[in-house]
Design a protein around this motif. Structure first.
Motif, PDB file in Angstrom:
ATOM      1  N   TRP A   1     -28.912  29.328 -31.745  1.00 11.15           N
ATOM      2  CA  TRP A   1     -28.067  28.301 -31.152  1.00 11.15           C
ATOM      3  C   TRP A   1     -27.009  27.866 -32.152  1.00 11.15           C
ATOM      4  O   TRP A   1     -27.196  27.994 -33.360  1.00 11.15           O
ATOM      5  N   ASN A   2     -25.910  27.319 -31.645  1.00 13.68           N
ATOM      6  CA  ASN A   2     -24.887  26.677 -32.464  1.00 13.68           C
ATOM      7  C   ASN A   2     -24.954  25.175 -32.242  1.00 13.68           C
ATOM      8  O   ASN A   2     -25.084  24.720 -31.091  1.00 13.68           O
ATOM      9  N   TRP A   3     -24.828  24.412 -33.330  1.00 11.44           N
ATOM     10  CA  TRP A   3     -24.712  22.957 -33.258  1.00 11.44           C
ATOM     11  C   TRP A   3     -23.289  22.611 -33.691  1.00 11.44           C
ATOM     12  O   TRP A   3     -22.859  22.962 -34.791  1.00 11.44           O
ATOM     13  N   THR A   4     -22.566  21.934 -32.809  1.00 13.22           N
ATOM     14  CA  THR A   4     -21.165  21.593 -33.047  1.00 13.22           C
ATOM     15  C   THR A   4     -21.016  20.090 -33.237  1.00 13.22           C
ATOM     16  O   THR A   4     -21.591  19.310 -32.472  1.00 13.22           O
ATOM     17  N   THR A   5     -20.212  19.713 -34.231  1.00 11.72           N
ATOM     18  CA  THR A   5     -19.827  18.315 -34.435  1.00 11.72           C
ATOM     19  C   THR A   5     -18.310  18.257 -34.376  1.00 11.72           C
ATOM     20  O   THR A   5     -17.627  18.946 -35.131  1.00 11.72           O
ATOM     21  N   PHE A   6     -17.788  17.440 -33.457  1.00 12.12           N
ATOM     22  CA  PHE A   6     -16.348  17.293 -33.248  1.00 12.12           C
ATOM     23  C   PHE A   6     -15.989  15.837 -33.498  1.00 12.12           C
ATOM     24  O   PHE A   6     -16.592  14.933 -32.903  1.00 12.12           O
ATOM     25  N   ARG A   7     -15.002  15.605 -34.389  1.00 17.26           N
ATOM     26  CA  ARG A   7     -14.604  14.231 -34.700  1.00 17.26           C
ATOM     27  C   ARG A   7     -13.091  14.116 -34.740  1.00 17.26           C
ATOM     28  O   ARG A   7     -12.404  15.035 -35.173  1.00 17.26           O
ATOM     29  N   GLY A   8     -12.604  12.949 -34.302  1.00 19.29           N
ATOM     30  CA  GLY A   8     -11.168  12.702 -34.374  1.00 19.29           C
ATOM     31  C   GLY A   8     -10.791  11.380 -33.756  1.00 19.29           C
ATOM     32  O   GLY A   8     -11.604  10.723 -33.105  1.00 19.29           O
ATOM     33  N   PRO A   9      -9.530  10.992 -33.936  1.00 18.30           N
ATOM     34  CA  PRO A   9      -9.021   9.735 -33.370  1.00 18.30           C
ATOM     35  C   PRO A   9      -8.454   9.970 -31.973  1.00 18.30           C
ATOM     36  O   PRO A   9      -7.259  10.176 -31.807  1.00 18.30           O
ATOM     37  N   LEU A  10      -9.294   9.944 -30.963  1.00 15.50           N
ATOM     38  CA  LEU A  10      -8.837  10.239 -29.610  1.00 15.50           C
ATOM     39  C   LEU A  10      -8.577   8.968 -28.816  1.00 15.50           C
ATOM     40  O   LEU A  10      -9.381   8.043 -28.832  1.00 15.50           O
ATOM     41  N   MET A  11      -7.452   8.956 -28.121  1.00 20.49           N
ATOM     42  CA  MET A  11      -7.066   7.858 -27.233  1.00 20.49           C
ATOM     43  C   MET A  11      -7.166   6.499 -27.930  1.00 20.49           C
ATOM     44  O   MET A  11      -7.650   5.531 -27.360  1.00 20.49           O
ATOM     45  N   GLY A  12      -6.725   6.433 -29.172  1.00 20.37           N
ATOM     46  CA  GLY A  12      -6.650   5.167 -29.873  1.00 20.37           C
ATOM     47  C   GLY A  12      -7.932   4.700 -30.542  1.00 20.37           C
ATOM     48  O   GLY A  12      -7.995   3.580 -31.043  1.00 20.37           O
ATOM     49  N   GLY A  13      -8.960   5.508 -30.558  1.00 16.88           N
ATOM     50  CA  GLY A  13     -10.198   5.090 -31.198  1.00 16.88           C
ATOM     51  C   GLY A  13     -10.942   6.266 -31.789  1.00 16.88           C
ATOM     52  O   GLY A  13     -10.603   7.424 -31.534  1.00 16.88           O
ATOM     53  N   PRO A  14     -11.964   5.967 -32.578  1.00 16.01           N
ATOM     54  CA  PRO A  14     -12.750   7.064 -33.153  1.00 16.01           C
ATOM     55  C   PRO A  14     -13.563   7.765 -32.065  1.00 16.01           C
ATOM     56  O   PRO A  14     -14.003   7.134 -31.103  1.00 16.01           O
ATOM     57  N   PHE A  15     -13.727   9.056 -32.219  1.00 19.99           N
ATOM     58  CA  PHE A  15     -14.477   9.852 -31.245  1.00 19.99           C
ATOM     59  C   PHE A  15     -15.408  10.786 -32.001  1.00 19.99           C
ATOM     60  O   PHE A  15     -15.035  11.350 -33.021  1.00 19.99           O
ATOM     61  N   GLU A  16     -16.610  10.945 -31.475  1.00 22.89           N
ATOM     62  CA  GLU A  16     -17.574  11.903 -32.017  1.00 22.89           C
ATOM     63  C   GLU A  16     -18.281  12.581 -30.850  1.00 22.89           C
ATOM     64  O   GLU A  16     -18.738  11.915 -29.922  1.00 22.89           O
TER      65      GLU A  16
ATOM     66  N   ASP B   1     -21.291  12.782 -26.225  1.00 18.60           N
ATOM     67  CA  ASP B   1     -20.254  12.197 -27.077  1.00 18.60           C
ATOM     68  C   ASP B   1     -20.330  10.684 -27.084  1.00 18.60           C
ATOM     69  O   ASP B   1     -21.139  10.089 -26.378  1.00 18.60           O
ATOM     70  N   SER B   2     -19.473  10.095 -27.906  1.00 22.53           N
ATOM     71  CA  SER B   2     -19.491   8.647 -28.111  1.00 22.53           C
ATOM     72  C   SER B   2     -18.813   7.865 -26.985  1.00 22.53           C
ATOM     73  O   SER B   2     -18.849   6.644 -26.992  1.00 22.53           O
ATOM     74  N   TRP B   3     -18.205   8.528 -26.029  1.00 23.91           N
ATOM     75  CA  TRP B   3     -17.537   7.849 -24.926  1.00 23.91           C
ATOM     76  C   TRP B   3     -18.413   7.665 -23.700  1.00 23.91           C
ATOM     77  O   TRP B   3     -18.276   6.705 -22.972  1.00 23.91           O
ATOM     78  N   THR B   4     -19.254   8.656 -23.411  1.00 22.18           N
ATOM     79  CA  THR B   4     -20.022   8.616 -22.169  1.00 22.18           C
ATOM     80  C   THR B   4     -21.511   8.741 -22.447  1.00 22.18           C
ATOM     81  O   THR B   4     -21.926   9.448 -23.366  1.00 22.18           O
TER      82      THR B   4
END
Length: 146
Positions: A40-55, A75-78
């Motif tokens: 399996w692959n484990w992916t971590t995606f991070r960035g400043p999306l839509m004005g806030g931090p996203f993970e 993810d950190s949004w939903t």
């Protein structure tokens, strides 16, 4: 072997196009590592999306029962996770996965993900959320970090 091509550290040029809104862009970082003995692959995606931090995180592998590529995304949004599954075309180096994701109204919409391995140091991802006039499109262009 197809999972190994995505492993490493990547810069990710993210773009989201939603109906009735200007396109949004951000520079992000993605790290993909092997887990469970490389199955399996484990992916971590991070960035400043839509004005806030996203993970966000994905767990992607091949289902041994069906032979299909299976991916789980959180993810950190939903709060709910997104599950997609599909195939890898080895000749074209393209992953095509489909599933469902919750929209802004809390309802399930279809989602389609097309990931292309361009070469050993670049790849793309295009995701379609929803359908018809309400469809949103996310694209990410990846470059391997040295």
């Amino acid at each position: 072997q197809m999972l190994a091509s995505e492993r490493g550290r990547w810069t990710a040029a993210w773009k989201m196009e939603m109906p009735g809104m200007p396109a949004m862009t951000a520079d992000c970082v993605e790290t993909v590592e092997a887990v469970c003995g490389g199955a399996w692959n484990w992916t971590t995606f991070r960035g400043p999306l839509m004005g806030g931090p996203f993970e966000g995180h994905a767990l992607t592998g091949v289902d041994p029962e069906t032979g299909r590529v299976t991916s789980f995304w959180v993810d950190s949004w939903t709060a709910p996770y997104m599950r997609t599954e599909g195939t890898f075309d080895a000749k074209a180096n393209v992953f095509t996965l489909t599933g469902q994701a919750y929209n802004g109204e809390g309802k399930l919409d279809p989602v389609k993900s097309v990931g292309t391995v361009v070469d050993k140091d670049s790849r793309t991802l295009e995701m379609h959320f929803g359908q018809g006039a309400g469809k949103s499109v996310m694209t990410i262009r990846y470059s391997r970090k040295r």
